[in-house]
Design an enzyme around this catalytic site. Sequence first.
Site, mmCIF file in Angstrom:
data_model
loop_
_atom_site.group_PDB
_atom_site.id
_atom_site.type_symbol
_atom_site.label_atom_id
_atom_site.label_comp_id
_atom_site.label_asym_id
_atom_site.label_seq_id
_atom_site.Cartn_x
_atom_site.Cartn_y
_atom_site.Cartn_z
ATOM 1 N N LYS A 1 10.784 -2.608 -19.721
ATOM 2 C CA LYS A 1 9.552 -2.201 -20.402
ATOM 3 C C LYS A 1 9.590 -2.524 -21.896
ATOM 4 O O LYS A 1 8.606 -3.023 -22.457
ATOM 5 C CB LYS A 1 9.321 -0.708 -20.176
ATOM 6 N N LEU B 1 0.840 -1.194 0.000
ATOM 7 C CA LEU B 1 0.000 0.000 0.000
ATOM 8 C C LEU B 1 0.879 1.251 0.000
ATOM 9 O O LEU B 1 0.672 2.179 0.764
ATOM 10 C CB LEU B 1 -0.940 -0.002 1.215
ATOM 11 N N GLY C 1 3.188 3.668 -17.043
ATOM 12 C CA GLY C 1 2.220 4.214 -16.093
ATOM 13 C C GLY C 1 0.796 4.219 -16.609
ATOM 14 O O GLY C 1 0.214 3.174 -16.891
ATOM 15 N N LYS D 1 7.198 -4.460 -13.806
ATOM 16 C CA LYS D 1 7.873 -4.739 -15.079
ATOM 17 C C LYS D 1 9.075 -5.657 -14.906
ATOM 18 O O LYS D 1 9.353 -6.504 -15.755
ATOM 19 C CB LYS D 1 8.282 -3.451 -15.791
ATOM 20 N N THR E 1 2.852 4.080 -2.813
ATOM 21 C CA THR E 1 2.332 5.138 -3.679
ATOM 22 C C THR E 1 1.247 4.618 -4.616
ATOM 23 O O THR E 1 0.140 5.159 -4.671
ATOM 24 C CB THR E 1 3.483 5.750 -4.500
ATOM 25 N N VAL E 2 1.537 3.543 -5.339
ATOM 26 C CA VAL E 2 0.573 3.030 -6.315
ATOM 27 C C VAL E 2 -0.554 2.286 -5.610
ATOM 28 O O VAL E 2 -1.724 2.398 -5.998
ATOM 29 C CB VAL E 2 1.268 2.129 -7.349
#
Length: 438
Positions: free
Chosen positions: A204, A11, A133, A104, A13-14
Amino acid sequence: MQTINIGILGLGTVGGGTAQVLRDNAAEIARRLGRNVNVFMVSTRNVGKAFKVCPDALFTTDPFEVVSHPEVDIVVELFGGSDTAKDLVLQAIENGKHVVTANKKLLAEYGNEIFAAAAQKNVMVHFEAAVAGGIPIIKALREGMSANRIQSVAGIINGTSNFILTQMREKGQSFADALKLAQELGYAEADPTFDIEGHDAGHKITIMSALAFGTPVNFGACYLEGISRLESRDIKYAEELGYRIKLLGITRRSAQGIELRVHPTLIPECRLLANVEGVMNAVRVDADMVGETLYYGAGAGALPTASAVVADIIDISRMIGADTANRVPYLAFRADNVREQPILSMDDITSSYYLRVRAADRAGVLGSIANLLAEQGISIEALIQKAVLDDNQAEIVILTHSTVERNIQAAITAINAHESVSAPVVMIRMESLQSLAA
């Protein structure tokens, strides 16, 4: 109305952004989905913070409790890294849970194993947030481009590096100063290696390459070169010649195989990709039917990335009752049609090149350097003497026409050995980004 229960691993930032999006846009999501999405359980080290973000959830400090809970339908993995995350994702799959991940590194290194396990258990693994993102590039490659034969993908897919290059170009800052500012603003970590040396972009572009060409993920074959050795003078000279320098992830189909590489690249300033500045991301796709398309937006941040995570949750929730044969394949192509293809070594790629040579300022030197290039079959597009330095040394900038990399490397070795050359040649690859579509 049916409820889909979500278990969130991490839990930060994202993860916090994901909980916020699910809470703030609950009515909009229910209108689109026809089901409620409920944050049922959260694994976090900070239960006090978690209670403020999603007070109705169950909390645990043991993430394996989340992936094993019988009432969790979808596991959302937001830990990052690869070792623990791999174990958690595989255990979730073994337990019949669908998985959403923004990881990723995990997919670039272990994606083949994860997708095979998911197919056996008839569960879905979605990963829109793992690349760029909030930009929906994974969905574009998996679904939007499904009528096309994709020729190439090139992207600015690391916001930290793009911010540093923007500062170096716009403010004339050195790499060290631009990096320091990025760290002060929170765009770069205390140890920025993962971003500035191309690893993040490599993960990525490896994932996008597999989606574009129907190959297994193969991060080990990706060439990585970062921006830490770039000098502000090269960025200035490139701009004077009508180019911008960007850290690009590039994958391209050729008759000999697939190119898979990350490195600083000169791009003509007229190209849209050349004008992506600051921490923004953009991905250019060239395909045979649609031609060139560009996807631009925020490549990081709590809410943009969470937007992609929640979109994956919605997609899985729509297809939760379907079997594997009726779902979009993990890597865009049917599993039995995902095939190994040769990945070209850097010696075999074809590119144009920027060379900066420091040599004695005397008659005949330019001609002898040009001859060394000609001996390797390399033709010159432009040759400009940029400055005469205090020690009677000249800086020469050369732009070449397209050639095979092994030829330019052989020429650089010969130039470096020339008696009039006083410093190693600086080489940066160039890409025209012209569409190859039919």
